[in-house]
Design an enzyme around this catalytic site. Structure first.
Site, mmCIF file in Angstrom:
data_model
loop_
_atom_site.group_PDB
_atom_site.id
_atom_site.type_symbol
_atom_site.label_atom_id
_atom_site.label_comp_id
_atom_site.label_asym_id
_atom_site.label_seq_id
_atom_site.Cartn_x
_atom_site.Cartn_y
_atom_site.Cartn_z
ATOM 1 N N HIS A 251 -65.812 21.760 127.452
ATOM 2 C CA HIS A 251 -65.698 20.411 128.011
ATOM 3 C C HIS A 251 -64.328 20.291 128.655
ATOM 4 O O HIS A 251 -63.355 20.863 128.150
ATOM 5 C CB HIS A 251 -65.852 19.369 126.891
ATOM 6 C CG HIS A 251 -66.134 17.991 127.387
ATOM 7 N ND1 HIS A 251 -65.129 17.165 127.841
ATOM 8 C CD2 HIS A 251 -67.291 17.310 127.515
ATOM 9 C CE1 HIS A 251 -65.676 16.021 128.220
ATOM 10 N NE2 HIS A 251 -66.986 16.078 128.044
ATOM 11 N N HIS B 77 -72.662 16.431 136.420
ATOM 12 C CA HIS B 77 -72.355 15.287 135.553
ATOM 13 C C HIS B 77 -73.470 15.143 134.520
ATOM 14 O O HIS B 77 -73.331 15.589 133.389
ATOM 15 C CB HIS B 77 -72.196 14.057 136.426
ATOM 16 C CG HIS B 77 -71.593 12.881 135.738
ATOM 17 N ND1 HIS B 77 -71.212 12.892 134.437
ATOM 18 C CD2 HIS B 77 -71.301 11.636 136.202
ATOM 19 C CE1 HIS B 77 -70.713 11.710 134.103
ATOM 20 N NE2 HIS B 77 -70.756 10.931 135.162
ATOM 21 N N ASP C 59 -74.235 17.852 125.068
ATOM 22 C CA ASP C 59 -75.495 18.304 125.651
ATOM 23 C C ASP C 59 -76.140 19.450 124.901
ATOM 24 O O ASP C 59 -77.286 19.804 125.181
ATOM 25 C CB ASP C 59 -75.269 18.728 127.109
ATOM 26 C CG ASP C 59 -75.083 17.520 127.990
ATOM 27 O OD1 ASP C 59 -75.747 16.512 127.723
ATOM 28 O OD2 ASP C 59 -74.283 17.584 128.924
HETATM 29 N N1 ACO Z 1 -69.458 29.595 128.748
HETATM 30 C C1 ACO Z 1 -68.638 30.652 128.908
HETATM 31 N N2 ACO Z 1 -67.346 30.569 129.249
HETATM 32 C C2 ACO Z 1 -66.866 29.335 129.471
HETATM 33 C C3 ACO Z 1 -67.647 28.176 129.319
HETATM 34 C C4 ACO Z 1 -68.987 28.330 128.940
HETATM 35 N N3 ACO Z 1 -69.779 27.285 128.766
HETATM 36 N N4 ACO Z 1 -66.897 27.092 129.598
HETATM 37 C C5 ACO Z 1 -65.678 27.559 129.903
HETATM 38 N N5 ACO Z 1 -65.659 28.910 129.815
HETATM 39 C C6 ACO Z 1 -64.491 29.793 129.996
HETATM 40 C C7 ACO Z 1 -64.107 29.915 131.468
HETATM 41 O O1 ACO Z 1 -64.756 31.018 132.064
HETATM 42 C C8 ACO Z 1 -62.621 30.113 131.362
HETATM 43 O O2 ACO Z 1 -62.363 31.422 130.948
HETATM 44 P P1 ACO Z 1 -61.129 32.251 131.598
HETATM 45 O O3 ACO Z 1 -59.910 31.433 131.274
HETATM 46 O O4 ACO Z 1 -61.176 33.568 130.931
HETATM 47 O O5 ACO Z 1 -61.427 32.295 133.065
HETATM 48 C C9 ACO Z 1 -62.213 29.213 130.185
HETATM 49 O O6 ACO Z 1 -63.390 29.147 129.359
HETATM 50 C C10 ACO Z 1 -61.778 27.812 130.593
HETATM 51 O O7 ACO Z 1 -62.841 27.200 131.285
HETATM 52 P P2 ACO Z 1 -62.693 26.169 132.478
HETATM 53 O O8 ACO Z 1 -63.740 26.486 133.493
HETATM 54 O O9 ACO Z 1 -61.268 26.089 132.926
HETATM 55 O O10 ACO Z 1 -63.039 24.817 131.778
HETATM 56 P P3 ACO Z 1 -63.304 23.467 132.545
HETATM 57 O O11 ACO Z 1 -62.625 22.402 131.762
HETATM 58 O O12 ACO Z 1 -63.006 23.546 133.980
HETATM 59 O O13 ACO Z 1 -64.889 23.352 132.419
HETATM 60 C C11 ACO Z 1 -67.049 22.739 131.746
HETATM 61 C C12 ACO Z 1 -65.542 22.507 131.567
HETATM 62 C C13 ACO Z 1 -67.448 22.559 133.208
HETATM 63 C C14 ACO Z 1 -67.798 21.701 130.906
HETATM 64 C C15 ACO Z 1 -67.384 24.183 131.255
HETATM 65 O O14 ACO Z 1 -66.962 24.362 129.927
HETATM 66 C C16 ACO Z 1 -68.864 24.507 131.413
HETATM 67 O O15 ACO Z 1 -69.299 24.913 132.494
HETATM 68 N N6 ACO Z 1 -69.662 24.326 130.318
HETATM 69 C C17 ACO Z 1 -71.089 24.568 130.409
HETATM 70 C C18 ACO Z 1 -71.790 23.392 131.061
HETATM 71 C C19 ACO Z 1 -71.906 22.196 130.152
HETATM 72 O O16 ACO Z 1 -72.280 22.300 128.993
HETATM 73 N N7 ACO Z 1 -71.586 21.008 130.705
HETATM 74 C C20 ACO Z 1 -71.694 19.740 129.985
HETATM 75 C C21 ACO Z 1 -70.371 19.133 129.721
HETATM 76 S S1 ACO Z 1 -70.547 17.652 128.758
HETATM 77 C C22 ACO Z 1 -70.963 16.439 129.847
HETATM 78 O O17 ACO Z 1 -70.750 16.546 131.032
HETATM 79 C C23 ACO Z 1 -71.623 15.183 129.341
#
Ligand code: ACO
Length: 465
Positions: A323, A284, A379
């Site tokens: 996100h 989070h 972030d």
């Molecule tokens: N880097 C590389 N690939 C990514 C990233 C990333 N940051 N985020 C998503 N993907 C890819 C996944 O591997 C997936 O690929 P695929 O379909 O080929 O398997 C696709 O994009 C979809 O991703 P999901 O995991 O389904 O997206 P979800 O909505 O579950 O995740 C999350 C969102 C957790 C924020 C993710 O994008 C992530 O881990 N980002 C990095 C961490 C981050 O910056 N978090 C802060 C969020 S803002 C906040 O909380 C205030």
């Protein structure tokens, strides 16, 4: 309430009924049911009428993590993740960041309207004059180990506030609610700064009522021997903007925790402590710290292509990108980015910014990221601002908690005024054994080897006292 339709759909499947209803056919029984659709939702309780027999409990929705369940009706924050829109009480975040102060936004969130000048004056006066905490809270914070995580200290001290204001349990008393809102918003920076000073082994700094909300926080963090701390206005404004950007984000994990715990009608300090606990988790708060670690690992712009190849090979994650809700540029990231330069102008150049800007350019130019709708989130740049302000990484989530308090309080108030809300009590799908008999201890069978808890990890090396 849905109207039950006992006639079977002609094709035996799900049919669309006229009007805003959903016709569902239960293929176990052949029965059809018409469920009302309102606000793009069906009522989960309307599923309960769908049964295979009279003594069947009825159909439930299974939705771990509530990814497709609206838990409330809310008029506080609107997000359109596809379009990259964030509005509080209908006002775009961009306009709020341009024209308002954080305390003005906090008022808007809680009361639903922008304050008039006299209302704002009274609000700011009240918050400013409740920033002090009871001296016993100071002693309480002093009791923590020198290296206690500041978020753990914040969590405990916010919870402790409930013991100082026992009348806050009268949650339907408007005066008590107002005072709880004021005290929580006012004291959060003080508690956060005390936690930081405790870690640093520095004396705690009392609030300065002549400073603005964000200036006062900077003063409580950084004041040393000077009689009056005079923060750089560019830094104070950047912090105020960060506060606005983090004030509320509808039903996220910590807000859901505040609503869930608050639904037991506990006092607001305890409910907000639950929000702090939820925010403490790395999924989070905390991604901005991971962004800084990533930028340091990349080290120089020449390494960006290699790094992105590793991301595409799934050896790395591009932190600060992507996100759950935003499938477009996070509007908060766009606003923060504008302020990074201003902050660095005041604090000096940071080579990590150059890497961040180049990294963003490369990623937004790469089909891998654009096809997955991965754009910078809030972030991506916020950690750089905190670092420029000389705030250590462990404090990042604590600083997130300060403004989010106004969101938690407004959501808590809305929940308490919502006649549809009850104590939060989800159902479960039970998957364990049933109807087993108790076995006397001598008759129990098990492996010969006695299994205990897993081996303990070595204790953290202790420094100092
Ligand atoms: N880097 C590389 N690939 C990514 C990233 C990333 N940051 N985020 C998503 N993907 C890819 C996944 O591997 C997936 O690929 P695929 O379909 O080929 O398997 C696709 O994009 C979809 O991703 P999901 O995991 O389904 O997206 P979800 O909505 O579950 O995740 C999350 C969102 C957790 C924020 C993710 O994008 C992530 O881990 N980002 C990095 C961490 C981050 O910056 N978090 C802060 C969020 S803002 C906040 O909380 C205030």
């Amino acid at each position: 309430m849905a109207t039950e339709q006992r006639n079977q759909a002609e094709d035996g499947g799900v049919a669309t009924a006229a009007g805003d209803t959903l016709t569902v056919t239960d293929n176990r029984t052949g029965e059809s049911y018409e469920l009302e659709i309102s606000d793009g939702t069906i009522r989960a309780m309307d599923l309960r009428q769908i049964k295979v027999s009279e003594d069947d409990f009825g159909l439930m929705a299974y939705d771990p993590a509530f990814t497709n369940t609206a838990s409330c009706r809310s008029a506080i924050t609107y997000i359109d993740g596809e379009a990259g829109i964030l509005q509080h009480r209908g006002i775009p975040i961009e306009q709020l960041c341009e024209h308002a102060s954080y305390l003005e936004v906090a008022y808007l969130l809680i009361f639903g309207e922008l304050p008039t000048q006299p209302q704002l004056d009274r609000w700011v006066f009240d918050v400013t004059h409740h920033t002090f905490v009871h001296e016993n809270i100071k002693k309480f914070v002093e009791g923590f180990r020198y290296d206690a995580h500041p978020m753990g200290m914040l969590l405990a001290s916010v919870g402790a506030l409930s013991t100082f204001y026992p009348d806050a349990k009268h949650i339907d008393d408007p005066e008590e609610r107002y005072m709880a809102a004021i005290r929580l918003i006012a004291k959060m920076p003080t508690l956060a700064a005390f936690a930081y000073r405790h870690n640093m082994g520095l004396p705690y700094i009392y609030p300065d009522n002549e400073l603005s909300y964000s200036e006062n926080f900077l003063s409580m963090l950084f004041k040393m021997t000077e009689t009056k701390f005079e923060p750089d206005p560019r830094l104070a404004r950047a912090l105020d903007i960060l506060f606005i950007l983090h004030a509320d984000h509808e039903q996220n994990c910590s807000t859901n925790a505040v609503r869930g715990v608050g639904s037991s009608q506990v006092d607001p300090y305890s409910a907000v402590a639950a929000g702090v606990a939820a925010l403490y988790g790395p999924l989070h708060g905390g991604a901005n710290e991971a962004v800084l670690r990533m930028l340091r690992r990349i080290e120089k712009t020449e390494n960006i292509p290699d790094f992105l190849e590793r991301v595409k090979g799934r050896e790395e994650r591009l932190m600060g990108f992507g996100h759950r809700v935003y499938k477009n540029y996070d509007p908060r990231a766009r606003i923060i980015k504008k302020h990074v330069d201003e902050v660095l102008e005041a604090t000096g150049h940071n080579p990590l910014l150059e890497i961040a800007v180049e990294l963003e350019k490369h990623a937004l130019d790469d089909e891998y990221f654009t096809s997955r709708k991965l754009y910078p989130n809030v972030d991506f740049y916020s950690g750089l601002i905190y670092e420029a302000l000389r705030i250590p990484a462990e404090m990042f989530t604590v600083i997130f908690a300060i403004p989010r308090t106004s969101g938690w309080v407004s959501q808590w108030m809305e929940m308490n005024d919502d006649s549809e809300q009850k104590i939060a009590r989800p159902r479960q799908v039970y998957v364990g054994d049933r109807d087993r008999d108790y076995v006397a201890i001598d008759d129990r069978e098990g492996p010969e080897k006695i299994t205990g808890p897993p081996a303990r990890r070595p204790a953290r090396p202790r420094r100092g006292a």
